[in-house]
Write an enzyme that holds these catalytic residues in place. Structure first.
Site, PDB file in Angstrom:
ATOM      1  N   HIS A  41       0.836  -1.200   0.000  1.00 37.68           N
ATOM      2  CA  HIS A  41       0.000   0.000   0.000  1.00 37.68           C
ATOM      3  C   HIS A  41       0.873   1.254   0.000  1.00 37.68           C
ATOM      4  CE1 HIS A  41      -4.047  -1.709   0.348  1.00 37.68           C
ATOM      5  NE2 HIS A  41      -3.479  -2.660   1.087  1.00 37.68           N
ATOM      6  N   GLY A 145      -7.864 -14.237  -7.624  1.00 39.89           N
ATOM      7  CA  GLY A 145      -8.285 -13.595  -6.389  1.00 39.89           C
ATOM      8  C   GLY A 145      -7.418 -13.921  -5.200  1.00 39.89           C
ATOM      9  N   GLY A 147      -4.296 -12.497  -4.421  1.00 42.06           N
ATOM     10  CA  GLY A 147      -3.325 -11.508  -3.993  1.00 42.06           C
ATOM     11  C   GLY A 147      -2.013 -11.550  -4.741  1.00 42.06           C
ATOM     12  N   SER A 150      -3.650 -11.614 -10.314  1.00 43.11           N
ATOM     13  CA  SER A 150      -4.166 -12.341 -11.476  1.00 43.11           C
ATOM     14  C   SER A 150      -4.855 -11.394 -12.452  1.00 43.11           C
ATOM     15  CB  SER A 150      -5.159 -13.419 -11.021  1.00 43.11           C
ATOM     16  OG  SER A 150      -6.222 -12.848 -10.259  1.00 43.11           O
ATOM     17  N   ASP A 207       1.853  -3.586  -9.721  1.00 42.44           N
ATOM     18  CA  ASP A 207       1.473  -4.871 -10.301  1.00 42.44           C
ATOM     19  C   ASP A 207       1.797  -4.921 -11.781  1.00 42.44           C
ATOM     20  OD1 ASP A 207       0.530  -5.344  -7.785  1.00 42.44           O
ATOM     21  OD2 ASP A 207      -1.581  -5.162  -8.302  1.00 42.44           O
TER      22      ASP A 207
END
Length: 447
Positions: A41, A145, A147, A150, A207
């Protein structure tokens, strides 16, 4: 399904029988999921992160069909979806928010937004809103889903495929990728903006960057402000050591989670700091952590913050500082100290950022009970998904976690070693007619 070029070709021909070969050889794009060692984060706060791309990846096999309609088959779900790129572009031109809401794709499978969305975005952004019709087969080894990004793997693969399809209209399909046509920042921006819009979640760049630029020889130390990689975090050299991924099998969706509220709280704090200390030119929490942990927290202490804002900002400042400490630990091979930083990060994500859940806490607890685990933390957006553990013996920790997590949660965990793999790739046919996977581009240089 065999994830070889031959196996992917056969699967495509079964999914789309009788297709024309007028579009040339099948195109293939692959993009990996990612793990992030530390720095959670922080990417949307223009901070520092340490991701690496995984061996697990999402594959797209595609063939131009003419027109503007995308027909997609998700082999792992045995589901089909369709979307018209020109219609999507027109709707988004009329309503800039169209495509970002869950009910915008009610007439087809919801996952189509991660395929047709990037394809529409790329063509519109590059001034080619017409065309782009194709048949697409999708298959993936990235846990859904869980983490490990994906959705970003799918979006990046679709972005790469869209650029390839666009180039086919003016460039022979056998030509290798031209670096000038596949500018690194442009590709990253397209992949990020497309996913942010069509997912309805404005995240950071980590990501997509990791999926595009991953390397086998280390985790990237990415500065999300400059979008540059300063160095690599080496992996433990011992044969049995490494990172273990513990998938809690609690599916998370950042669209449905309080993710946006965390980001908004951090942005409010940055604005308050900018008003309080105008000479400091503060725009993000990153600017506070650049002052060092003590001074950054001291500045926070002078702001009029709610309890929620203070918690969120404290995590943001300290997490950025933890990344710098972790890099130093890895450089000198001090893996026990590195593991302690992972434990600190999990406590901060749990208590200050409040994105953990009982299953993630149980996953970390299960791992740390083993003497062969040096540290563990939740990974990704939180609210479910995966944890990552630094292990001196991967198999022994996995053997302990599996039954222990089941005892604590009455759920089965999926546990696997995080093996680094290459970044996004494109199938290219050489002059000799042989097809090979090639990197979309190299890591952005730190000039």
């Amino acid at each position: 399904m065999l994830l070889t070029m031959e196996g992917l070709t056969r699967a495509f021909e079964v999914a789309f029988p009788g297709g024309s070969s007028s579009g040339g050889p099948l195109g293939m794009a692959a993009a990996p999921g990612r793990a992030n060692i530390i720095g959670e984060h922080t990417d949307y706060q223009e901070g520092f992160v340490t991701p690496f791309s995984l061996e697990e990846r999402c594959y797209l096999v595609y063939r131009p069909t003419g027109g503007t309609r995308v027909r997609a088959y998700a082999a792992d779900l045995d589901e089909r979806g369709e979307a018209d790129l020109a219609d999507m572009a027109r709707k988004r031109g009329t309503d800039p928010l169209w495509g970002s809401q869950p009910d915008d794709f009610t007439e087809t499978s919801s996952w189509i937004r991660y395929v047709a969305g990037p394809m529409e975005w790329v063509r519109t952004a590059l001034g080619r809103p017409e065309g782009g019709g194709c048949d697409v087969l999708i298959t993936s080894t990235v846990p859904l889903g869980g983490g490990v990004s994906s959705s970003s793997a799918l979006s990046v693969a679709a972005t790469v495929a869209a650029r390839d399809l666009l180039l086919r209209e003016t460039t022979p399909v056998s030509a290798p990728p031209q670096n000038g046509k596949r500018k690194k920042i442009e590709m990253l921006t397209l992949a990020c903006e497309a996913e942010w819009h069509y997912s309805g979640v404005r995240g950071g760049i980590m990501d997509q960057f990791a999926s595009l630029n991953g390397r086998r020889d280390g985790a990237l130390v990415l500065d999300c402000r400059t979008r540059r990689v300063s160095t690599l975090v080496p992996f433990p050299a011992e044969k049995d050591a490494g990172y273990l991924i513990i998938n809690t099998n609690v599916k998370h969706s950042l669209v449905d989670s309080p993710y946006a509220k965390r980001r908004e709280a951090c942005e409010r704090v940055a604005k308050k700091a900018a008003l309080k200390f105008p000479a400091s030119k503060i725009t993000h929490l990153r600017d506070l952590s650049d002052l060092g942990a003590d001074e950054g927290l001291a500045l926070l202490g002078q702001l009029d913050l709610t309890d929620e804002e203070r918690k969120r900002a404290t995590h943001g400042v300290l997490e950025n500082c933890r990344v710098a400490k972790a890099v130093a630990c890895a450089d000198r091979g001090d893996w026990p100290a590195f593991g302690e930083l992972l434990d600190e990060a999990h406590a901060s994500l749990r208590d200050l950022y409040e994105v953990s859940c009982p299953e993630l806490d149980a996953a970390c607890q299960s791992a740390k009970e083993s003497p062969f685990c040096l540290g563990a933390r939740l990974m990704g957006g939180g609210f479910g998904g995966c944890a990552i553990a630094l292990c001196t013996d991967l198999q022994k920790v996995a053997d302990h976690v599996t039954p222990r997590y089941k005892h604590l949660t009455e759920r089965d965990a999926t546990v696997f070693p995080a093996r680094p793999g290459p970044g996004a790739q494109l199938r290219v046919i050489g002059d000799d007619g042989q097809a090979t996977w090639v990197p979309v581009f190299d890591v952005i240089p730190d000039e």
